[in-house]
Structure formats: structure tokens, C-alpha cells
Design a protein around this motif. Sequence first.
Motif, PDB file in Angstrom:
ATOM      1  N   SER A   3       0.848  -1.192   0.000  1.00 24.75           N
ATOM      2  CA  SER A   3       0.000   0.000   0.000  1.00 24.75           C
ATOM      3  C   SER A   3       0.880   1.237   0.000  1.00 24.75           C
ATOM      4  N   VAL A   5       1.402   4.731   1.312  1.00 29.06           N
ATOM      5  CA  VAL A   5       0.930   5.433   2.505  1.00 29.06           C
ATOM      6  C   VAL A   5       1.487   6.853   2.523  1.00 29.06           C
ATOM      7  N   TYR A   6       0.611   7.801   2.813  1.00 27.38           N
ATOM      8  CA  TYR A   6       0.996   9.212   2.925  1.00 27.38           C
ATOM      9  C   TYR A   6       1.649   9.446   4.284  1.00 27.38           C
ATOM     10  N   LEU A   7       2.854  10.012   4.266  1.00 30.52           N
ATOM     11  CA  LEU A   7       3.598  10.263   5.497  1.00 30.52           C
ATOM     12  C   LEU A   7       3.558  11.717   5.933  1.00 30.52           C
ATOM     13  N   GLU A  15       4.096   0.400   2.233  1.00 28.67           N
ATOM     14  CA  GLU A  15       4.065  -0.335   3.491  1.00 28.67           C
ATOM     15  C   GLU A  15       3.250  -1.609   3.302  1.00 28.67           C
ATOM     16  N   ARG A  17       0.369  -3.790   4.549  1.00 28.67           N
ATOM     17  CA  ARG A  17      -0.849  -3.724   5.355  1.00 28.67           C
ATOM     18  C   ARG A  17      -1.583  -5.064   5.253  1.00 28.67           C
ATOM     19  N   ARG A  52      -4.770  12.932   5.971  1.00 34.21           N
ATOM     20  CA  ARG A  52      -4.342  12.369   7.252  1.00 34.21           C
ATOM     21  C   ARG A  52      -3.063  11.562   7.058  1.00 34.21           C
ATOM     22  N   PRO A  53      -1.975  11.928   7.722  1.00 31.72           N
ATOM     23  CA  PRO A  53      -0.777  11.090   7.658  1.00 31.72           C
ATOM     24  C   PRO A  53      -1.094   9.666   8.100  1.00 31.72           C
ATOM     25  N   GLY A  54      -0.566   8.700   7.362  1.00 33.33           N
ATOM     26  CA  GLY A  54      -0.832   7.298   7.640  1.00 33.33           C
ATOM     27  C   GLY A  54      -1.924   6.700   6.775  1.00 33.33           C
ATOM     28  N   VAL A  55      -2.615   7.550   5.984  1.00 33.32           N
ATOM     29  CA  VAL A  55      -3.682   7.051   5.125  1.00 33.32           C
ATOM     30  C   VAL A  55      -3.098   6.486   3.836  1.00 33.32           C
ATOM     31  N   ASP A 114      -8.774  10.700   4.202  1.00 30.69           N
ATOM     32  CA  ASP A 114      -8.752  10.344   5.623  1.00 30.69           C
ATOM     33  C   ASP A 114      -9.295   8.936   5.878  1.00 30.69           C
ATOM     34  N   ASP A 116      -8.567   4.882   4.170  1.00 27.08           N
ATOM     35  CA  ASP A 116      -7.624   4.207   3.285  1.00 27.08           C
ATOM     36  C   ASP A 116      -8.175   4.052   1.874  1.00 27.08           C
TER      37      ASP A 116
END
Length: 341
Positions: A3, A5-7, A15, A17, A52-55, A114, A116
Motif C-alpha cells: 500500500s 501510505v501518505y507520510l 508499506e 498492510r 491524514r498522515p498514515g492514510v 482520511d 484508506d
Amino acid sequence: MQSLVYLGPGAAALEERPDPRPSAPDDVVVRVIGTGICGTDRKILLGHFPARPGVVLGHESVGVVSSVGEAVTGLAEGDRVVVNPTLYCGHCARCRRGATNHCLNKSGTEVGVDRDGTFAEFVVLPERFVSPLPANLPFRRAVLIEPLACVLNNVRAGGVGYDDVVVVLGAGPIGMLVAAVCERLARRVVVVEADPYRLDLARSRFRRVVSPAEDVGEAPSVVVETTGNHLDEALGLVADGGRVVVMGFDDSYTSQVTPLRLTNRGISVIGAGDYPAEVFPQAVDLIGGLDLPELVTHEFPLADHEAAFGALSVLGYSAMKVVIRSDAGVPAGPDGWPGER
């Protein structure tokens, strides 16, 4: 699954998932075949649009149903589908009156922002946000359905009709779709683009395409601003009594508009936002017959996401619609995309 992922601004990474599974009775798990890079994705990475970071990024997606929850009745494993990423609750006051695009419970539901998204091997969504594709519609064309839904909503908000002259600012994929739709509705359409690559491609399809330094001719009754940062130019072009549709997203751009300028000239500035639920199936029906050049010009595997975004560099474009493919190991059809079920 892999995936993207936006950091945070300027940063994204692959990453691992967990593969999603149906957790609600109406869940549909889609094996993602390809996802178009939207201008919003690009601006998220540039820090010009909040996320959102982590999305997991991505939302313009087509794929194949992998598994379904026990209450799903309209889709089955192996069905070719397109994802509708504009989620809504269906029970708030706005949803009940049909304004699903302005749902009061949006927080946490913006796919690829925000919640996934689809720059991944799989995504899970409720059944009502996964639509079957017509059997004769190639994935390469179907990946344009979601941006076309945005276009249809904005063109409708602008009230484009047979007596209008329309100027489209920007000849990216959205601008090209706006121009193609408006050609069916208006008496004259002019496309304005500064980037040489996109200017040449637009000129290969549309009769009236100019650079910003050239005259658009008759003052337009409608200007559709697709870039997110040319409202001032749009207001300078539009005729008295005209409409400016602000379509592009750019959180870093501001404009100082004098209200008296609008009132004296009778100008309407229109922001349509996301599309309501009924527009998405209209886009599914329309995309196959829309007269367009090949907008998907570049495809990259998920592992080459940096090169994919690099083709849309701020220094100049070398691509039109870039698609990130997530279908490694899926048998390909004659056009390089997976074939029919």
C-alpha cells in the motif's frame, strides 16, 4: 498487501498492510487493477491539500471483486467494477434530501484522504459504493469514470446550455473531460493551457485551444477553472452576467475578490464540491461514448510510484493521465489490462 501510505507533505512510502476482508455484511473487497493519479493526490503530496498522515492514498480506481459480505446481492466474486470514493451516511438531514455530496458525517470517509484508499492491492467498501462495469467497457477507459462524475456535477452546477460560450482553464484530464462534455451542450468551447505537452494533446482533439497569451475570442458566458489557482484570470475573462465554476483544488491559493466587482458585473462564482450519488451512475453510462483522445498515457506498477508522480512534475508535464497498476499476477487481456470475467 502493498500500500502507498501518505507520510506528510512531500513524502509517501510503500508499506505492508493486512489484506482486507469483509467485516460488515454489505462489505465488498475489490482487488485493485489500476488507480489514476488525481490532481488532488498530487497536491496532497505537495502540501497543497490536507490529508491524514498514515492514510493509503488513491481513489480513482477500477478492479475485480475478490470477496463479499453475506448481505451483498448485486455483486459477486470476479465482477469487474469501479469504485465510487465519495461516501455518505445516507441518514443525516442532508443525505435525506438528496445532498449526499454534503453529508454531515464526512469525517473519516474521504477515500484516499482520511480513509484508506486504492493505491494498494485491495480495498474494502460498502456495496453501494462499488458499481459493476458494462461488459464492453475497457478498464483503461473505466478508470476515468470518477473524474468524469466530478466533471458532470460541475458542468451541471454551471448551467451550461446551447447558447453558452465556455472557456475551460486547464487541459489536464479534468479539463479535457470538461471540454468534451461541454461540446455536447454549448455552442462554442475554448480550452486554455500553458503547458506545452498538454497544449499539443488538447490541440489534437479540440478545435479551439489557445495558450494563456492568446485571445480566447468572444467573452465566455461560462468559465470552468480546473486548476485551482486561476480564479483571478477566470474573473477577468468571463462576460458580464456570466458564471465562473471553480473546480480545481489547491489549498495554497488565495484570491482577493472585491464583492462590488461581482455585483456590478452580475457574475456568479460557483463551487459545486463533490458529486451527489445519482451522478456516479451517469458517468458510468456516459464514459464509453465520450469522444476523447487516449487520456491514459502512462502506467506504472505500484513499486514505481515515485516515477509515476514524477511524470506529473511541477516543472512540467510529460504525461496526461497516469495510472498506478496494482494487478501483478492477474492475466492480461489484449490491451495489457485484465480481460473479461
